[in-house]
Design an enzyme around this catalytic site. Structure first.
Site, mmCIF file in Angstrom:
data_model
loop_
_atom_site.group_PDB
_atom_site.id
_atom_site.type_symbol
_atom_site.label_atom_id
_atom_site.label_comp_id
_atom_site.label_asym_id
_atom_site.label_seq_id
_atom_site.Cartn_x
_atom_site.Cartn_y
_atom_site.Cartn_z
ATOM 1 N N GLY A 519 0.809 -1.196 0.000
ATOM 2 C CA GLY A 519 0.000 0.000 0.000
ATOM 3 C C GLY A 519 0.848 1.254 0.000
ATOM 4 C CG ASP A 634 6.088 -3.508 11.742
ATOM 5 O OD1 ASP A 634 5.346 -4.379 12.240
ATOM 6 O OD2 ASP A 634 5.962 -3.081 10.585
#
Ligand SMILES: *[C@@H]1O[C@H](CO)[C@@H](O)[C@H](O)[C@H]1NC(C)=O
Ligand SMILES: *[C@@H]1O[C@H](CO)[C@@H](O)[C@H](O)[C@H]1NC(C)=O
Ligand SMILES: *[C@@H]1O[C@H](CO)[C@@H](O)[C@H](O)[C@H]1NC(C)=O
Ligand SMILES: *[C@@H]1O[C@H](CO)[C@@H](O)[C@H](O)[C@H]1NC(C)=O
Ligand SMILES: *[C@@H]1O[C@H](CO)[C@@H](O)[C@H](O)[C@H]1NC(C)=O
Ligand SMILES: *[C@@H]1O[C@H](CO)[C@@H](O)[C@H](O)[C@H]1NC(C)=O
Ligand SMILES: *[C@@H]1O[C@H](CO)[C@@H](O)[C@H](O)[C@H]1NC(C)=O
Ligand SMILES: *[C@@H]1O[C@H](CO)[C@@H](O)[C@H](O)[C@H]1NC(C)=O
Ligand SMILES: *[C@@H]1O[C@H](CO)[C@@H](O)[C@H](O)[C@H]1NC(C)=O
Ligand SMILES: *[C@@H]1O[C@H](CO)[C@@H](O)[C@H](O)[C@H]1NC(C)=O
Length: 800
Positions: A519, A634
């Site tokens: 994205g 992350d």
């Protein structure tokens, strides 16, 4: 495009703990409250937030011929980060299909949950359909697949929220109209809304002012709305279960602020919110009114600027803006203390907004509604700006502004439609199989993994952190980028590439060179220095504030780090609004691909151990080796890359955060970001980040390494949604044997397995303080390697 839909997608799952801890009933109990798990035959299954969903197979809301007119299906490939309920079952409709909900009259929230995956071997990119609810068209020629591709930050699922008026004599009929191969839905939620919450002027007969016309708008009970944005201004995310009984999700406003971020309360003001008959308890949760954003103490700066938010909307519709206010600063009790102007879409909505005048007193919440119409020109999307500016003409005591919450709704057109067009300009990557495997493990989709759910909403400003992402004001590399903590880009530490060089390196962004899609944009394989050096080139989509922030974070963090187990940033390009990062090329791709992709032969146990030790060393360096504590935030198997010699390197620092330099503070408060499934449960419970959150995520990676094959998530068993929970359970039930990758079973020695599992379990401890440091993890894994001894060098030494 940032949409509301993105955020609701998983927020409702996040604060399960927080929600469960609330014992008092919500201010509003919805008389109609339906959660339908489409494609499921179980009568009751719980989503992660503890809400119970009813399967649609036997439901009274489904038509009697449901078995012949539709099919229940499950995604052919699943990603562990997508929650089981309601996403892992879907109902597929080749033709028109209607669910019928007998509900009381009045306004209803209708929430549609979509997980665009490949169902029943039909290409998900070919599914286009419309959805109607009674006389209203909610979606037209809708592609859930194209919608998520445009979401930012990327997400795997999308939730659309609508408000539908149901008249006394009607059922609520929701119809799916397949236009091409099939229509599908994963879940439907229907929740009543109190009569006088939205469009209440229909009852009162008063109009709402248009900001761009000298006229008023009258709701007459025939209008449907689509929720575009719902923000907790200056605050954190508020999940559905923390709402006032309607399960609305509120999100932090940081991604929408442009220019100066102003200030937000450092600590919640010690106030009680006194609701009134005009602003009843269910209007918005207290936390929305307790947090706010204002400009700050520099009067000169305040007078020279606006506090501005930027909202992208579909062109050609009217929009309802609801602004929430509550004056909570104890000194502000009198009128004319803080007075400001409100601009919406560059038009003046208020010249002298004085919250005390509106509400009557400090601590009393109040909201104001405005209607904006947008032209139906050639554009699909428009940006609406909401701007606040102090009014000096009335000589207030404080030259500042205030905002606590915003809701923005799209109104139906005269034909009853609230449907926008599919996002434009979404580059759908072509892949040889013709089947776009974005959510599944796309070969080498590194750095920013395509469409893993990123719980990315905003960065909350603490007193000492202030970022600016205003692209107009920003020239990367200059001191303007930010103040205090956000250091300027270090062009002396990594190379600045021209856009021409990047174009040459990627043959003008040739699709054939795409090695990863997300994205955020694409990743290309490229050749620089006259073709002598192979690099990975990540091109972020321009026009993304979130992206811009992560772009600067990644450059400023990574350029200062040099370590064998950290992916090196070679350079960047910021010409022409481009945001491009150039990394060393990692021949062997992501650890995840080697664990899950059937294209790759399984890795030997010894290799897996080496990779774990390497990645752990990289994280240890982040935590202790650099000048400041750096928290990766992350950590997951897609962010562990492998070079041609199988050396593991940590990558993707777009989300990372510098820890506090003062040792007395052991955590920094921040919006919950990261990838679902890897997230430290304490992190999303407490919203407090420590390096031990990385340790937890790394524990999840260790589980994956041990159990990767067979596939992690199998259907029909709730247990396996969350790998960590599942692993923990199997451990306690002494069933680890059943989940260890069968390929490893003959290779791994019992002592080594025991030690490895012990390290993984310690990383996954709920109590952070008991989790080991990365240094201890490295030690534990090295010891496990010793216990494995030489036995693993033997039989399959040719296998990888
Ligand atoms: C359901 O799936 C079966 C097998 O794939 C197929 O034969 C049937 O036509 C499908 N039914 C509908 C209503 O799509
Ligand atoms: C499906 O619904 C649409 C819109 O209501 C209608 O135009 C179409 O004829 C219907 N198709 C079938 C096969 O009933
Ligand atoms: C809703 O569906 C029911 C049954 O399918 C039908 O009787 C009713 O007329 C429909 N109502 C509306 C408003 O379309
Ligand atoms: C907050 O309010 C409570 C009750 O009004 C009071 O007892 C307490 O001292 C206050 N705390 C602070 C820090 O002002
Ligand atoms: C206040 O803002 C002005 C204009 O932005 C700036 O020149 C000035 O240095 C600021 N003053 C302080 C004390 O920060
Ligand atoms: C604030 O925004 C309004 C509307 O967009 C604009 O007219 C005004 O010039 C802005 N003021 C400043 C100081 O930027
Ligand atoms: C609104 O104002 C902004 C800056 O204040 C400007 O960039 C933009 O062009 C204006 N839009 C319109 C439609 O006037
Ligand atoms: C919204 O749709 C309803 C039903 O089709 C219609 O009566 C109403 O006029 C529409 N509202 C607007 C503002 O066009
Ligand atoms: C549906 O949307 C797709 C993608 O935006 C577009 O290519 C197609 O032409 C649309 N179809 C119709 C009937 O509008
Ligand atoms: C508003 O956001 C859109 C999309 O993110 C972006 O293209 C546009 O430049 C922004 N507008 C301003 C004035 O920053």
């Amino acid at each position: 495009m940032k949409t509301f839909a993105l955020y609701v997608s998983f927020l409702h799952l996040l604060f399960a703990h927080a929600g469960a801890a609330q014992h008092s009933p919500p201010p509003y109990i919805a008389p109609d409250y339906i959660l339908l798990n489409c494609g499921s035959s179980s009568t009751k299954s719980a989503s992660l937030d503890g809400r119970n969903w009813e399967g649609d197979s036997q439901s009274k809301f489904s038509p009697h011929n449901i078995q012949t007119t539709s099919n229940a299906s499950t995604p052919t490939q699943q990603i562990p980060s997508v929650p089981q309920v309601p996403y892992m079952t879907a109902r597929i409709f080749p033709n028109n299909f209607t669910y019928s909900f007998p509900v009381s009259s009045g306004l209803k929230f209708v929430r549609l949950y979509f997980y665009p995956a490949t169902y029943a071997a039909v290409d998900k990119s070919k599914s286009f359909f419309s959805v109607t609810a009674n006389d209203f068209t909610l979606l037209r020629n809708f592609s859930a697949f194209l919608t998520i591709l445009a979401l930012e930050p990327p997400a795997a699922v999308v939730v659309k929220e609508f408000i539908i008026p149901v008249l006394r004599t009607q059922c609520l009929n929701i119809t799916f109209i397949s236009l091409t191969s099939y229509a599908f839905i994963n879940g439907i939620e229907v929740v009543s809304i109190p009569d006088n919450l939205y469009m209440n002027n229909a009852l009162l007969g008063t109009g709402i002012n248009f900001v761009n016309y000298h006229t008023s708008f009258y709701f007459d009970g025939t209008t449907a709305l689509e929720t575009m944005y719902r923000l907790n201004i200056g605050g954190n995310d508020v999940s559905g279960v923390e709402d006032t009984g309607m399960f609305r999700s509120w999100v932090g406003d940081m991604p929408y602020v442009i220019g100066n971020f102003g200030v937000t309360p450092y600590e919640l003001p010690n106030v009680t919110i006194q609701y009134t008959t005009e602003t009843p308890t269910y209007t918005a949760p207290e936390i929305v009114y307790k947090t706010f954003r204002s400009m700050g103490i520099n009067v000169t700066a305040n007078l020279n600027s606006n506090l501005t938010w930027n909202f992208t909307v579909d062109a050609g519709f009217n929009y309802l803006f609801r602004l929430h206010f509550c004056e909570t600063i104890p000194e502000i009790v009198n009128k004319n203390y803080r007075v400001f102007e409100i601009f919406i879409d560059n038009q003046t909505a208020e010249t002298d907004a004085d919250v005390i005048v509106w509400s009557g007193s400090n601590g009393i919440p109040v909201y104001k509604d405005y209607i904006v119409s947008t032209p139906n020109g050639n554009q699909r999307k428009l940006d609406l700006l909401l701007a606040l500016h102090p009014n000096v003409l009335v000589k207030p005591q404080l030259e500042d502004v205030l905002l606590n919450g915003v809701e923005i709704f799209k109104l139906n057109r005269s034909d009853g439609s609230v449907a926008g067009l599919n996002p434009d300009g979404v580059v759908v990557p072509t892949s040889p199989e013709g089947n776009i495997k974005l959510t599944e493990s796309k070969r080498w989709s590194p750095l920013i993994m395509a469409v893993i759910i990123v719980i990315a909403v905003s960065v909350i400003i603490l007193g000492f952190i202030s970022f600016r992402t205003n692209k107009r004001a920003k020239k990367l590399g200059s001191r303007n980028v930010g103040d205090s903590n956000c250091s300027p880009l270090p062009s002396h530490l990594c190379r600045h590439f021209s856009f021409a060089e990047i174009k040459a390196a990627t043959k003008n962004f040739d699709d054939g060179l795409i090695i990863g899609v997300g994205g955020f944009g694409n990743v290309y394989k490229g050749y620089v220095e006259d073709g002598s050096t192979t690099v990975a080139i990540k091109r972020l989509k321009s026009g993304s504030q979130q992206g811009a922030h992560e772009f600067t974070t990644e450059i400023s963090t990574l350029s200062k780090l040099r370590h064998r187990h950290i992916v090196s940033l070679i350079g960047y390009c910021d010409e022409d609004r481009e945001m491009i990062l150039v990394y060393e090329y990692m021949n062997c791709g992501t650890l995840r691909d080697h664990l899950y992709s059937p294209d790759n032969p399984p890795l030997t146990w010894k290799r897996r151990l080496d990779i774990c030790i390497g990645a752990a060393l990289g994280l240890e360096y982040l935590h202790t080796g650099a000048n400041h504590l750096i928290i990766h935030r992350d950590v997951k198997s897609t962010n562990i890359l492998l070079d041609e010699n199988w050396v593991a390197k940590a990558s993707d620092f777009g989300l990372c955060k510098m820890g506090p330099t003062s040792v007395s503070i052991t955590h920094i408060s921040t919006a919950v970001k990261g990838s679902f499934g890897y997230l430290d449960p304490e992190y999303f419970k407490l919203q407090q980040l420590t390096e031990k959150s990385d340790v937890y995520s790394f524990g999840v990676v260790l589980c994956e390494v041990l159990c990767a094959r067979p596939p992690l998530v199998r259907t029909a068993s709730k247990k396996q949604v969350n790998l960590a929970e599942w692993f923990r359970e199997c451990y306690h039930e002494d069933k680890l044997d059943e989940i260890v990758d069968p390929f490893l079973k003959n290779e791994i020695t019992p002592e080594c397995l025991k030690k490895f599992v012990e390290v993984a379990m310690s990383c996954l401890l709920h109590d952070r303080s008991k989790r080991p440091s990365m240094k201890d993890v490295v030690g534990g894994l090295k010891f496990a390697l010793q216990l494995q001894g030489s036995s693993c060098d033997s039989p399959n030494s040719t296998a990888r």
